[in-house]
Design an enzyme around this catalytic site. Structure first.
Site, PDB file in Angstrom:
ATOM      1  N   LEU A 372       0.968  -1.457  -0.089  1.00 45.56           N
ATOM      2  CA  LEU A 372      -0.460   0.212   0.285  1.00 45.56           C
ATOM      3  C   LEU A 372       1.012   1.312   0.374  1.00 45.56           C
ATOM      4  CD1 LEU A 372      -2.910  -0.864   2.949  1.00 45.56           C
ATOM      5  CD2 LEU A 372      -3.205  -0.138  -0.226  1.00 45.56           C
ATOM      6  N   ARG A 376       0.256   5.238  -1.181  1.00 43.51           N
ATOM      7  CA  ARG A 376      -0.258   5.665   0.136  1.00 43.51           C
ATOM      8  C   ARG A 376       0.730   7.113  -0.417  1.00 43.51           C
ATOM      9  NH1 ARG A 376      -2.123   1.985   4.525  1.00 43.51           N
ATOM     10  NH2 ARG A 376      -4.380   2.254   4.248  1.00 43.51           N
ATOM     11  N   VAL A 497     -10.173   7.179  -1.889  1.00 40.67           N
ATOM     12  CA  VAL A 497      -9.255   5.954  -2.611  1.00 40.67           C
ATOM     13  C   VAL A 497      -7.845   5.333  -1.535  1.00 40.67           C
ATOM     14  CG1 VAL A 497     -10.009   5.826  -4.374  1.00 40.67           C
ATOM     15  CG2 VAL A 497      -7.528   6.843  -3.650  1.00 40.67           C
ATOM     16  N   GLU A 498      -7.069   4.229  -1.458  1.00 45.69           N
ATOM     17  CA  GLU A 498      -6.255   3.732  -0.115  1.00 45.69           C
ATOM     18  C   GLU A 498      -6.879   3.967   0.902  1.00 45.69           C
ATOM     19  OE1 GLU A 498      -4.462   2.150  -2.058  1.00 45.69           O
ATOM     20  OE2 GLU A 498      -3.406   2.273  -3.434  1.00 45.69           O
ATOM     21  N   GLY A 499      -7.860   4.285   1.879  1.00 47.61           N
ATOM     22  CA  GLY A 499      -8.434   4.089   2.752  1.00 47.61           C
ATOM     23  C   GLY A 499      -8.482   5.071   2.724  1.00 47.61           C
TER      24      GLY A 499
END
Length: 818
Positions: A372, A376, A497-499
């Site tokens: 990730l 991130r 997105v991405e958390g």
């Protein structure tokens, strides 16, 4: 009175002992000596009961058996009841990734010599050439209005150019045909593309962030690497990664998708493999992907690969054309990049399609958390940085071109309040990008990249909103001339997105930060679950060190607060700005570390559920990292007034946000008295004021409208079209011309204001000026050219009644000519 002085002296001596991190025995000797000396000033310290208490305390500290019996064992029992059990996914997430400078800041005693040795990344010759040539050529091919409102996709020519020129293999090693760029170079490529088209940037960044390529590079078998990486690098295969689903978004560890180990026929042979059933959504590139990375929960009910039935989250690489795969539909996220759902019913894959083979069964969550970091720490911050820099360049230019009440709108202090934020925020984003990508070159710092994702995208949201305010109707009215609205539309996508940002801020940054960055906490929690012989002794060592650490950072924060940090000198940085600001970071690092420890001590496992408090602690930690990034970046640039003004503004904003989070934490602690005590101890002379001044705002508000070293640096990082009919290029070209004729244009305005150039049109006024000898023919021609460009910059698109065909009609009626 002498007794009071003696008591205060004992407090200060104690703080010094802990701050110096003396050994247990040396510290006790020093404290006992100070206590006895204090007895010369007050009988209290040599009273038999006081001496007895002193001996008992020192004995418990020094004698292991006493400390274990009366401190560590009771504490271990109490903490086991207080702390919630840690789930397997939480443990895997904590074990994944690395730590970097953020751990030093969490320690409360950063090693500044270590930070001084960190050198920011630079581009290699090949990376710079790729930016200047292939990336620039790609940018020139892109028309975001056409992509977004007409084609709903990149053109076939653009897709082929992306594949043919290695944009899908930025991270893949050269031995497999990739470019093997550094994280910094990847960020710069994505950022430059994003300055032209968010759709193209997303299409390029996804294969180079969380996806099959990175997973294969880190965990793939030799056979998998040999087969897939060259195809991915050349664009022969287009990948996507299926993680989120209808019931698992930010809580990706709760995915319900399943894989069952079984035997089945595959390509004419009966083989051992996995039968998959899954439903994924919001998967970027899914509608056109040829291979799907997939995360699922694996089970082995028949014991075909071992005794365990539930084997945990695993990852596989699944060709999109297998039987049972349904792929090709699209979501519509408000932008034209490819995004859609994937479902699979009884999709059978052989074991060779599990990423890493059977050796990595059940380690999927660890694999995902580590990977990730690219999304991130590289891709989304790159998008954000491009957004901030384009806001700086275009809004700053427009604020100078657009005039109201006889002056550029950028000179109004209300506008400058917003434009200064754009200037300082854009500088922070570039600085943050430089530090985070440098960290990624050393490893996969999960906490640092979570900070980067959250703060970069949130800052982009702020800067783009300010831009929309300044541009007003020019940015609201959609059309091919609009250079801000499509960026504005993409902001919520980056936030989500991405958390999701809410979860990232309230749970991940401090939740993972405390566990990964605290020197003792993770080991203590592990020791609490240890039932073996010697567990108490192990816990005692950790607890003793933890308490010494807490006392040390508390004492350090107290002493630095007592002196207001005035006498701290750090061997870090090479500028006057660094000399002033690094000691502030050093002081707040100690305050943060002590505050975090008291929060953990008083709230224990409940802090995990107190998300508002956890979020504030995460904000403090993040702002310390951001401040370090700004100073490191400032000192990395050539000295200039613009560089320092932008950096200082960004630093004040960072520390202002830090103070807001810290004081908010103190005010809202469940034990209100403790919050007041901590604030008084660490800030006995009051909390420093870091708010930007009106002069700061006016200074940057003026600078963003003029050529300066920071503007030049941003222009180098993005793509700015030289086509005066392009949405961005028209503003850029008009601004460039204005800076060249600035003196003549101001002179013209002055003559016009004094009534020396009567006339109905610009042409009449200029002709009169030439006849009076106020301008040369060449000067008049340049002024006329600028006036046409200026007016053209102000126009917004108009359409026919069905909003299909543009009908802007930019020619000015004579009655509207100046």
């Amino acid at each position: 009175m002498t007794g009071l002085f003696a008591f205060l002296a004992i407090i200060i001596v104690t703080a010094v002992i802990f701050s110096l991190r003396l050994s247990r025995r040396s510290g006790c000797i020093a404290f006992a000596g100070a206590w006895l000396l204090a007895g010369l000033c007050s009988d209290f310290f040599v009273h038999p009961l006081a001496l007895l208490a002193l001996l008992l305390v020192l004995a418990v500290i020094i004698v292991d058996s006493l400390r274990i019996r009366f401190v560590s064992s009771p504490a271990m029992v109490a903490l086991k009841k207080m702390m919630p059990p840690m789930s397997s996914t939480e443990r895997e997430a904590l074990d994944a990734g690395t730590t970097w400078w953020e751990k030093d800041l969490f320690s409360g005693h950063p090693d500044w010599s270590k930070f001084e040795k960190i050198a920011l990344s630079t581009l290699s010759e090949s990376e710079q050439a790729f930016l200047d040539n292939e990336t620039a050529e790609l940018c020139a091919m892109l028309d975001e209005w056409q992509i977004h409102h007409h084609d709903k996709d990149l053109s076939p020519e653009v897709w082929q150019f992306i594949k043919d020129n290695g944009f899908l293999g930025l991270i893949i090693p050269k031995e497999y045909g990739g470019l093997e760029f550094t994280p910094y170079a990847q960020s710069r490529v994505v950022s430059k593309i994003a300055s032209r088209s968010a759709v193209a940037a997303v299409s390029v960044m996804v294969p180079n962030s969380l996806g099959p390529g990175e997973l294969l590079m880190k965990y793939g078998t030799a056979e998998q690497k040999d087969f897939w990486l060259a195809r991915l690098a050349k664009g022969e295969e287009l990948p996507c990664f299926g993680l989120t689903g209808p019931e698992a978004g930010s809580d990706a560890g709760a995915i319900p998708d399943t894989g069952v180990v079984c035997e089945q026929e595959f390509k004419g042979e009966k083989v051992l493999g996995v039968k998959l059933n899954f439903s994924k959504r919001w998967i970027t590139l899914a509608p056109i992907a040829t291979v799907v990375g997939l995360a699922f929960r694996l089970s082995d009910p028949d014991g075909l690969i071992g005794d365990e039935i539930e084997r945990g989250i695993s990852c596989a690489l699944v060709p999109a054309d297998l039987a049972g795969m349904e792929i090709g539909r699209r979501h519509y996220p408000g932008s034209a990049f490819m995004n859609g759902p994937i479902t699979g019913v009884d999709v059978f894959i052989p074991m060779s399609m599990l990423i890493g083979g059977q050796a990595y069964i059940g380690q999927g969550w660890m694999m995902l958390v580590e990977c990730l970091g690219a999304g991130r720490g590289i891709s989304l911050p790159a998008l954000s940085t491009a957004g901030g820099e384009m806001s700086y360049l275009l809004v700053g230019a427009f604020a100078r071109i657009r005039r109201q009440f006889g002056i550029p709108v950028g000179k109004f202090e209300g506008v400058q309040e917003a434009s200064a934020e754009i200037a300082g925020g854009a500088y922070m984003l570039e600085a943050y990008r430089a530090l985070v990508t440098r960290a990624l070159a050393d490893g996969a710092p999960s906490v640092l990249t979570a900070m980067a994702k959250y703060h970069a995208t949130e800052n982009m949201r702020v800067l783009v909103n300010h831009s929309m305010d300044i541009l007003g109707g020019r940015a609201i009215q959609m059309g091919p001339r609009n250079f801000m609205a499509l960026l504005y539309q993409t902001v919520p996508i980056a936030i989500t997105v991405e958390g999701a940002n809410i979860l990232t801020r309230s749970m991940i940054i401090f939740g993972q930060g405390a566990m990964r960055c605290h020197p003792y906490l993770a080991d203590e929690l592990e020791a609490l679950s240890d039932e073996s012989d010697g567990a108490v002794e192990r816990f005692d060592g950790l607890l003793s060190n933890h308490l010494a650490h807490t006392a040390g950072v508390f004492s350090r924060g107290f002493l630095l607060g007592l002196t207001a940090g005035k006498f701290t000198k750090l061997a870090c940085g090479n500028s006057e700005l660094s000399t002033r600001w690094y000691p502030k970071i050093d002081r707040y690092s100690a305050v943060f570390a002590a505050t975090a420890d008291f929060a953990l001590l008083l709230l224990g496992g409940d802090l995990k559920r107190r998300e508002l408090l956890s979020a504030r602690l995460g904000d403090i930690h993040s702002q310390l990292v951001i401040a370090c990034a700004i100073l490191k970046f400032h000192d990395h640039q050539a000295p200039s007034e613009a560089n320092t003004l932008h950096a200082e503004f960004a630093l004040k904003r960072s520390f202002s946000d830090l103070n807001k989070a810290l004081l908010g934490f103190y005010r809202n602690m469940p034990q209100r008295w403790m919050g007041r005590v901590l604030q008084t101890v660490f800030f006995p002379w009051g909390v420093p004021n870091f708010e930007v001044s009106d002069n700061d705002i006016r200074g940057l508000g003026e600078m963003i409208m003029k050529p300066n070293s920071v503007r030049s640096m941003f222009a180098e990082a993005v793509y700015m079209s030289a086509d005066d009919q392009d949405a961005q290029g028209r503003i850029h070209c008009a601004f460039q011309l204005l800076t060249e004729i600035d003196k003549d244009y101001n002179q013209f305005l002055e003559y016009e204001h004094r009534g020396r150039l009567p006339g109905e049109t610009m042409a009449e006024k200029l002709q009169l000026g030439v006849s009076q000898g106020l301008f040369s023919e060449e000067q008049a021609a340049r002024l006329a050219e600028y006036d046409e460009r200026r007016y053209d910059c102000l126009l917004t698109d108009a359409f026919d009644a069905q909003l299909n065909n543009v009908d802007v009609r930019p020619v000015r009626p004579k009655s509207l000519e100046r």
